[in-house]
Design a protein around this motif. Structure first.
Motif, PDB file in Angstrom:
ATOM      1  N   ARG A 162       0.855  -1.176   0.000  1.00  0.00           N
ATOM      2  CA  ARG A 162       0.000   0.000   0.000  1.00  0.00           C
ATOM      3  C   ARG A 162       0.897   1.233   0.000  1.00  0.00           C
ATOM      4  O   ARG A 162       1.808   1.347   0.836  1.00  0.00           O
ATOM      5  CB  ARG A 162      -0.920   0.003   1.228  1.00  0.00           C
ATOM      6  N   ILE A 169      -3.609   0.069  -3.030  1.00  0.00           N
ATOM      7  CA  ILE A 169      -3.165  -1.300  -2.756  1.00  0.00           C
ATOM      8  C   ILE A 169      -2.864  -2.002  -4.071  1.00  0.00           C
ATOM      9  O   ILE A 169      -3.672  -1.973  -5.007  1.00  0.00           O
ATOM     10  CB  ILE A 169      -4.231  -2.071  -1.965  1.00  0.00           C
ATOM     11  N   ILE A 172      -9.419  -2.727  -3.782  1.00  0.00           N
ATOM     12  CA  ILE A 172      -8.323  -3.015  -4.707  1.00  0.00           C
ATOM     13  C   ILE A 172      -8.820  -2.674  -6.103  1.00  0.00           C
ATOM     14  O   ILE A 172      -9.796  -3.243  -6.585  1.00  0.00           O
ATOM     15  CB  ILE A 172      -7.886  -4.490  -4.630  1.00  0.00           C
TER      16      ILE A 172
END
Length: 201
Positions: free
Chosen positions: A70, A86, A179
């Motif tokens: 991240r 991420i 994500i």
């Protein structure tokens, strides 16, 4: 990879104008393209060349976790104001072989030293405007393979947090947009399909 010739039976490069040559090169091309019906059409395109890269997803078979990172990404922040993004570890080749560069990136970003990686495929990342081809890898890791702190190279402005995320949770994070990185989604889905097939066998 060798550069294409300036003229083929379907393409004539008429002019190249270098617009920027900083971290990568941005070139404006004027070209004639022969359409499927045989007619020629004059087009203008801008192409960004920053070299090729590699990405890798490591999976811990003992814990079921995948190794993600991240970090702050300026283009993402400019798009939606996200403070952190991420993704799977990745980096530019900078003249190295994809597997060699990937091992170095894993060590630099995550602190894990991994000797064996499986090459999956090479994919064009954004064929409309970017020349980059990304080599995809997968591998396994265990806690005992941590030999460094990770976090990336401070001299390059990197400030990377290492995440150990259960695969099922990572897939949920794709579904709810936590994500949103394309290469990471590809690698997670590849692993999920492999795990599903292994369960059937």
């Amino acid at each position: 990879m060798s550069a294409p010739v300036k003229e083929t039976d379907f393409l004539k490069i008429l002019n190249e104008e270098l617009l920027s040559d900083n971290w990568g090169k941005v070139t404006k091309y004027t070209l004639d393209y022969r359409r499927r019906d045989g007619t020629w059409q004059r087009q203008t395109r801008e192409v960004y060349d920053r070299g090729h890269g590699a990405a890798c997803l490591l999976h811990n078979p003992e814990t079921g976790c995948v190794l993600l990172t991240r970090q702050f990404r300026l283009p993402v922040w400019l798009t939606d104001g996200s403070a952190a993004f991420i993704e799977a570890p990745a980096g530019l080749l900078e003249g190295a072989r994809p597997d060699e560069r990937m091992r170095a990136e894993l060590m630099e970003e995550t602190g894990f030293e991994v000797s064996e990686l499986e090459h999956l495929f090479d994919l064009q990342m954004s064929p409309g405007s970017i020349t980059e081809v990304l080599s995809y890898f997968r591998g396994s890791y265990q806690e005992r393979q941590r030999t460094g702190e990770g976090g990336g190279a401070e001299s390059e402005g990197e400030d990377i947090e290492v995440l150990h995320v259960p695969l099922e949770e990572a897939l949920l994070m794709v579904s709810d947009s936590r994500i949103r990185d394309a290469k990471t989604v590809i690698l997670l889905q590849d692993l999920a399909l492999r795990e599903l097939q292994a369960a059937k066998d």
